[in-house]
Design a protein around this motif. Structure first.
Motif, PDB file in Angstrom:
ATOM      1  N   PRO A  18       0.849  -1.201   0.000  1.00 42.56           N
ATOM      2  CA  PRO A  18       0.000   0.000   0.000  1.00 42.56           C
ATOM      3  C   PRO A  18       0.880   1.245   0.000  1.00 42.56           C
ATOM      4  O   PRO A  18       1.954   1.268   0.593  1.00 42.56           O
ATOM      5  N   GLY A  19       0.426   2.273  -0.671  1.00 39.37           N
ATOM      6  CA  GLY A  19       1.227   3.487  -0.822  1.00 39.37           C
ATOM      7  C   GLY A  19       1.885   3.583  -2.178  1.00 39.37           C
ATOM      8  O   GLY A  19       2.406   4.640  -2.551  1.00 39.37           O
ATOM      9  N   THR A  20       1.873   2.490  -2.936  1.00 40.16           N
ATOM     10  CA  THR A  20       2.435   2.498  -4.284  1.00 40.16           C
ATOM     11  C   THR A  20       1.594   3.370  -5.214  1.00 40.16           C
ATOM     12  O   THR A  20       0.366   3.355  -5.144  1.00 40.16           O
ATOM     13  N   ILE A  21       2.267   4.129  -6.075  1.00 34.90           N
ATOM     14  CA  ILE A  21       1.595   4.887  -7.126  1.00 34.90           C
ATOM     15  C   ILE A  21       2.140   4.386  -8.460  1.00 34.90           C
ATOM     16  O   ILE A  21       3.350   4.402  -8.692  1.00 34.90           O
ATOM     17  N   ALA A  22       1.251   3.897  -9.308  1.00 35.04           N
ATOM     18  CA  ALA A  22       1.647   3.338 -10.596  1.00 35.04           C
ATOM     19  C   ALA A  22       1.003   4.133 -11.720  1.00 35.04           C
ATOM     20  O   ALA A  22      -0.209   4.393 -11.684  1.00 35.04           O
TER      21      ALA A  22
ATOM     22  N   LEU B   6       6.358   2.535 -11.549  1.00 32.36           N
ATOM     23  CA  LEU B   6       5.885   1.989 -10.277  1.00 32.36           C
ATOM     24  C   LEU B   6       6.650   2.687  -9.161  1.00 32.36           C
ATOM     25  O   LEU B   6       7.845   2.435  -8.985  1.00 32.36           O
ATOM     26  N   ALA B   7       5.997   3.576  -8.419  1.00 31.23           N
ATOM     27  CA  ALA B   7       6.653   4.311  -7.341  1.00 31.23           C
ATOM     28  C   ALA B   7       6.322   3.645  -6.017  1.00 31.23           C
ATOM     29  O   ALA B   7       5.202   3.754  -5.502  1.00 31.23           O
ATOM     30  N   ALA B   8       7.281   2.923  -5.478  1.00 33.85           N
ATOM     31  CA  ALA B   8       7.091   2.262  -4.186  1.00 33.85           C
ATOM     32  C   ALA B   8       7.185   3.301  -3.070  1.00 33.85           C
ATOM     33  O   ALA B   8       7.778   4.369  -3.247  1.00 33.85           O
ATOM     34  N   PRO B   9       6.608   3.008  -1.908  1.00 33.79           N
ATOM     35  CA  PRO B   9       6.633   3.999  -0.823  1.00 33.79           C
ATOM     36  C   PRO B   9       8.004   4.229  -0.212  1.00 33.79           C
ATOM     37  O   PRO B   9       8.214   5.234   0.472  1.00 33.79           O
ATOM     38  N   ASP B  10       8.960   3.318  -0.434  1.00 30.51           N
ATOM     39  CA  ASP B  10      10.306   3.526   0.102  1.00 30.51           C
ATOM     40  C   ASP B  10      11.307   2.708  -0.714  1.00 30.51           C
ATOM     41  O   ASP B  10      10.932   1.858  -1.526  1.00 30.51           O
ATOM     42  N   ASP B  11      12.573   2.976  -0.479  1.00 26.42           N
ATOM     43  CA  ASP B  11      13.631   2.317  -1.249  1.00 26.42           C
ATOM     44  C   ASP B  11      13.658   0.806  -1.021  1.00 26.42           C
ATOM     45  O   ASP B  11      13.926   0.026  -1.947  1.00 26.42           O
TER      46      ASP B  11
ATOM     47  N   PRO C   2      -2.863   5.547  -3.604  1.00 32.19           N
ATOM     48  CA  PRO C   2      -3.547   5.421  -2.314  1.00 32.19           C
ATOM     49  C   PRO C   2      -4.939   6.057  -2.343  1.00 32.19           C
ATOM     50  O   PRO C   2      -5.102   7.198  -2.762  1.00 32.19           O
ATOM     51  N   GLY C   3      -5.923   5.283  -1.913  1.00 32.46           N
ATOM     52  CA  GLY C   3      -7.292   5.764  -1.862  1.00 32.46           C
ATOM     53  C   GLY C   3      -8.118   5.453  -3.080  1.00 32.46           C
ATOM     54  O   GLY C   3      -9.327   5.691  -3.085  1.00 32.46           O
ATOM     55  N   VAL C   4      -7.521   4.903  -4.139  1.00 27.46           N
ATOM     56  CA  VAL C   4      -8.268   4.651  -5.367  1.00 27.46           C
ATOM     57  C   VAL C   4      -9.446   3.705  -5.119  1.00 27.46           C
ATOM     58  O   VAL C   4     -10.481   3.801  -5.795  1.00 27.46           O
ATOM     59  N   HIS C   5      -9.325   2.824  -4.126  1.00 33.51           N
ATOM     60  CA  HIS C   5     -10.412   1.874  -3.867  1.00 33.51           C
ATOM     61  C   HIS C   5     -11.666   2.565  -3.341  1.00 33.51           C
ATOM     62  O   HIS C   5     -12.752   1.982  -3.352  1.00 33.51           O
ATOM     63  N   HIS C   6     -11.523   3.817  -2.891  1.00 34.48           N
ATOM     64  CA  HIS C   6     -12.698   4.582  -2.444  1.00 34.48           C
ATOM     65  C   HIS C   6     -13.477   5.179  -3.617  1.00 34.48           C
ATOM     66  O   HIS C   6     -14.604   5.629  -3.440  1.00 34.48           O
ATOM     67  N   LEU C   7     -12.864   5.214  -4.782  1.00 34.03           N
ATOM     68  CA  LEU C   7     -13.451   5.933  -5.911  1.00 34.03           C
ATOM     69  C   LEU C   7     -14.274   5.001  -6.786  1.00 34.03           C
ATOM     70  O   LEU C   7     -13.930   4.708  -7.929  1.00 34.03           O
ATOM     71  N   THR C   8     -15.366   4.523  -6.232  1.00 32.71           N
ATOM     72  CA  THR C   8     -16.315   3.692  -6.968  1.00 32.71           C
ATOM     73  C   THR C   8     -17.706   4.298  -6.816  1.00 32.71           C
ATOM     74  O   THR C   8     -17.990   4.991  -5.826  1.00 32.71           O
ATOM     75  N   GLY C   9     -18.550   4.044  -7.796  1.00 34.87           N
ATOM     76  CA  GLY C   9     -19.899   4.599  -7.733  1.00 34.87           C
ATOM     77  C   GLY C   9     -19.875   6.118  -7.743  1.00 34.87           C
ATOM     78  O   GLY C   9     -19.110   6.738  -8.495  1.00 34.87           O
ATOM     79  N   THR C  10     -20.683   6.720  -6.906  1.00 36.87           N
ATOM     80  CA  THR C  10     -20.756   8.185  -6.809  1.00 36.87           C
ATOM     81  C   THR C  10     -20.164   8.641  -5.487  1.00 36.87           C
ATOM     82  O   THR C  10     -20.534   8.148  -4.419  1.00 36.87           O
ATOM     83  N   VAL C  11     -19.233   9.561  -5.555  1.00 37.49           N
ATOM     84  CA  VAL C  11     -18.621  10.169  -4.373  1.00 37.49           C
ATOM     85  C   VAL C  11     -18.726  11.682  -4.517  1.00 37.49           C
ATOM     86  O   VAL C  11     -19.221  12.185  -5.525  1.00 37.49           O
ATOM     87  N   THR C  12     -18.284  12.413  -3.539  1.00 38.20           N
ATOM     88  CA  THR C  12     -18.279  13.873  -3.645  1.00 38.20           C
ATOM     89  C   THR C  12     -16.873  14.380  -3.945  1.00 38.20           C
ATOM     90  O   THR C  12     -15.885  13.657  -3.761  1.00 38.20           O
ATOM     91  N   VAL C  13     -16.805  15.617  -4.391  1.00 42.30           N
ATOM     92  CA  VAL C  13     -15.504  16.248  -4.610  1.00 42.30           C
ATOM     93  C   VAL C  13     -14.686  16.207  -3.326  1.00 42.30           C
ATOM     94  O   VAL C  13     -13.478  15.923  -3.340  1.00 42.30           O
ATOM     95  N   ALA C  14     -15.334  16.471  -2.200  1.00 41.42           N
ATOM     96  CA  ALA C  14     -14.630  16.460  -0.916  1.00 41.42           C
ATOM     97  C   ALA C  14     -14.028  15.092  -0.633  1.00 41.42           C
ATOM     98  O   ALA C  14     -12.886  14.980  -0.163  1.00 41.42           O
ATOM     99  N   GLU C  15     -14.769  14.021  -0.930  1.00 38.61           N
ATOM    100  CA  GLU C  15     -14.253  12.671  -0.691  1.00 38.61           C
ATOM    101  C   GLU C  15     -13.072  12.355  -1.607  1.00 38.61           C
ATOM    102  O   GLU C  15     -12.124  11.678  -1.193  1.00 38.61           O
ATOM    103  N   VAL C  16     -13.130  12.830  -2.844  1.00 36.41           N
ATOM    104  CA  VAL C  16     -11.999  12.628  -3.751  1.00 36.41           C
ATOM    105  C   VAL C  16     -10.725  13.206  -3.144  1.00 36.41           C
ATOM    106  O   VAL C  16      -9.646  12.584  -3.183  1.00 36.41           O
ATOM    107  N   LEU C  17     -10.838  14.381  -2.552  1.00 42.72           N
ATOM    108  CA  LEU C  17      -9.661  15.089  -2.061  1.00 42.72           C
ATOM    109  C   LEU C  17      -9.219  14.649  -0.667  1.00 42.72           C
ATOM    110  O   LEU C  17      -8.047  14.802  -0.316  1.00 42.72           O
TER     111      LEU C  17
END
Length: 210
Positions: free
Chosen positions: A41-45, A62-67, A125-140
């Protein structure tokens, strides 16, 4: 000496060019490698368009969270590539793998991610929250996305859309690095809602990875 090797985070960003041509193919590759390399978790691809004289297609980073996590993933990637991806190129810091042409494309992808100047994020991180309908505030607040913008509206540098505005994610959210920030481009949708600019084509990629 290259600027790439002096930038913060350079030793935790792996670039990979496995010959993918389209964004959809690159999305599949990202999900496959994140799973098989056991990236934490924390990886950005991200995906990166490569347009050079020798290569036109899409590479990934693939950006891992640490070396330490990046080093472990690098060892697994080299073993995987030797078995199944003989033509792939990869880079981590000054370490190179594979044919020169592919390694150069991988280095371009890694450099873009290191400097956060370009790259379309598929896993973050957090992409799993972005399903269905969310608010702008939740995105951020529930993801690492720094900012949202609505295409076609004046860019005034203000606070952006109302935080309560619904966002119809379509289970397909792809923010991009712009000037050091992860930016999500939105467009107006029915009923006063917003939706990501990028439309799933033809359906959300890698539903089986959810």
């Amino acid at each position: 000496m290259t600027e790439q090797h002096e930038a913060p985070g350079v030793h935790s960003v792996i670039g990979v060019d496995a010959g993918t041509a389209t964004l959809r193919e690159a999305d599949h590759l990202i999900h496959d490698l994140v799973d098989r390399l056991d990236l934490p978790p924390g990886t950005i691809a991200c995906t990166h368009l490569i347009r050079t004289a020798e290569r036109r297609g899409t590479a990934i980073s693939l950006a891992a969270p640490d070396d330490a996590a990046a080093d472990a993933a690098w060892g697994s990637l080299a073993a995987l590539a030797a078995r199944e991806m003989s033509a792939a190129g990869a880079v981590l810091g000054e370490r190179l793998y594979g044919p020169a042409e592919s390694a150069r494309a991988a280095a371009l992808a890694a450099a873009e991610h290191v400097h956060r100047r370009c790259g379309r994020a598929v896993v973050f991180p957090g992409v799993h929250h972005l399903t269905g309908t969310v608010t702008v505030a939740e995105v951020l607040t529930r993801t690492v996305i720094d900012r949202v913008t609505v295409l076609g509206t004046p860019s005034t540098g203000g606070p952006g859309p109302d935080p309560a505005t619904p966002v119809l994610t379509r289970d397909h959210v792809r923010p991009e690095w712009r000037d050091g920030q992860l930016l999500l481009a939105l467009v107006p949708a029915a009923g006063g809602a917003l939706a990501p600019f990028e439309v799933p084509n033809p359906t959300p990629c890698c539903a089986d990875h959810a």
